[in-house]
Design an enzyme around this catalytic site. Structure first.
Site, short mmCIF file in Angstrom:
data_model
loop_
_atom_site.label_atom_id
_atom_site.label_comp_id
_atom_site.label_asym_id
_atom_site.label_seq_id
_atom_site.Cartn_x
_atom_site.Cartn_y
_atom_site.Cartn_z
N GLY A 211 0.83 -1.15 0.01
CA GLY A 211 -0.09 -0.03 -0.12
C GLY A 211 1.01 1.00 0.12
CG ASN A 212 -0.25 4.60 -1.46
OD1 ASN A 212 -0.82 5.61 -1.01
ND2 ASN A 212 -0.68 4.05 -2.56
CG HIS A 213 3.01 6.41 3.82
ND1 HIS A 213 2.72 5.73 4.95
CD2 HIS A 213 4.10 6.22 3.55
CE1 HIS A 213 3.72 4.99 5.43
NE2 HIS A 213 4.88 5.33 4.61
CB ALA A 279 -1.90 7.44 -3.81
#
Ligand code: C5P
Length: 401
Positions: A211-213, A279
């Site tokens: 995943g990402n932030h 994102a």
């Protein structure tokens, strides 16, 4: 009449001015508004539930529980309302509101409300000018509430000065003007806006993911602002801590890029504007392990495959939709952003550079540049709510061309 069909929640607290509320309720109902009244326990000393409910045509609540054993949900009452009016607002109720002293149904409802709040204070003149009242009114205004100032005249104590609750006509006009101005600002009325937000999670096994932030804040701010402007909003979000409670926003939660793609294309034909602020993970694991991957080996190699580019697919299938993309860049920012505008067949792209302090993923602020094929506009560092306004102002200016 712009007040017609609006849902007005009136909270009465225990002051002599409560008697004037009868006239106000009658006025609102006559103009076609729906009126729900709640009262503090003390207010019952000044007005009766029977007289109020006769005029409002709804039961009046003073407590969390009714005599017949039913629960009066403060959350439901709060979310029902288009506006909440506290009138008369005594020094005591005002103080509890701004300090979160939640010991009755009125305060619990107030604290659950997301709608605009109007306050019509009423108290004796020395209480009205007391520094604590001044401070509390200032605090209420700093929360974004509208204070309808008390008027001057003879008070119940016999003293003469400021402290009388504003006349019902003044209160009614203030609320009507609010609804009028809201309607004037409904610049996206009739439009359907689809927004993607947040990260996507790509499963590795039943408990892990790539995943990402991304916090989802930018997309949720855009959804709220588009809704304020009268649009119907379809918000498709990956896992985030953001919440939204807005009648015009349909929130669809997804996890992976593939799910986001499928959800977007359930609605794509019907939308006027598409804004891709999500994102999206560029790659996903080729295989998702059925069982939790064990840490037996020293090295673990993952094979990743490219995810679908949702926005690019939207661009390829564009018929009438106005498409807005985001570019988060670390180098050759403008060149890369403009390249994406072309490659994904967009109408507009919003660039945030990770080199700018306060811009990007987790911050509450953002600093953007907007590009179309022929224009470029640069903006200052602002809160994401303000940035959402700038983006939608720009979209609207393009739609008018
Ligand atoms: O190509 P890049 O990922 O930098 O493009 C960013 C823009 O494209 C953003 O608007 C993002 O929401 C969108 N995007 C997408 N699907 C992907 C990757 C990016 O919709 N797989």
């Amino acid at each position: 009449m712009s007040i017609s069909g609006k849902k007005i929640l009136i909270a009465i607290s225990g002051g002599i001015a409560a008697y004037k509320i009868h006239f106000l309720i009658r006025d609102f109902v006559k103009k076609g508004a729906e009126v729900q009244v709640i009262m503090t326990p003390d207010a019952e000393q000044f007005v009766t539930k029977l007289s109020i409910s006769t005029l409002s045509k709804k039961p009046v609540y003073t407590d969390f529980y009714s005599d017949n054993g039913t629960w009066n949900s403060h959350v439901e009452l709060a979310l029902w309302a288009d506006v909440m009016l506290v009138a008369p607002c005594t020094a005591n109720t005002l103080s509890k509101m701004v300090h979160g002293m939640c010991d009755n149904l009125v305060i619990a409802t107030y604290m659950s409300a997301k709608c605009p709040v109007f306050i019509a204070p009423a108290m004796d003149l020395d209480m009205y000018v007391h520094p604590s009242t001044r401070k509390n009114l200032e605090m209420a205004e700093s929360f974004g509430h509208v204070v309808i100032p008390a008027e001057s005249g003879e008070l119940a104590s016999g003293l003469i000065g400021q402290g009388r609750m504003a006349e019902p006509e003044t209160i009614s006009n203030t609320i009507e003007n609010f609804f009028n101005s809201q309607q004037e600002a409904q610049t996206l009325r009739g439009k359907v806006v689809l927004i993607t937000a947040g990260p996507t999670y790509e499963a590795l096994d039943p408990v892990r993911f790539i995943g990402n932030h991304s916090s989802g804040k930018m997309g949720f701010s855009l959804a709220e602002e588009a809704s304020k402007r009268g649009a119907k909003v379809i918000l498709i979000s990956g896992p985030t801590a953001q919440t939204i409670n807005d009648k015009n926003v349909e929130l669809h939660k997804i996890t992976s890029a593939k799910e986001m793609l499928a959800k977007v294309f359930e609605f794509y034909d019907t939308i006027d504007i598409g804004i891709a602020s999500a994102a999206v993970a560029d790659y996903a694991p080729k295989e998702v392990a059925k069982e939790k991957i064990k840490k037996n080996d020293e090295n673990l190699t993952l094979e990743l495959v490219k995810n679908p580019d949702i926005l690019k697919t939207m661009g390829e299938k564009k018929t009438h939709q106005f498409l807005v993309g985001f570019a988060l860049e670390t180098q050759n920012e403008e060149e890369n952003a403009k390249g994406k505008l072309e490659k994904k067949n967009l109408d507009m792209i919003v660039l945030n550079s990770l080199r700018d302090e306060g811009a990007g993923f987790k911050n509450d602020t953002n600093k953007i540049k907007i590009f179309t094929r022929t224009e470029k506009k640069e903006f200052d560092l602002k809160s994401k709510d303000e940035v959402a306004k700038d983006i939608l102002n720009f979209v609207e200016s393009q739609l008018l061309k």
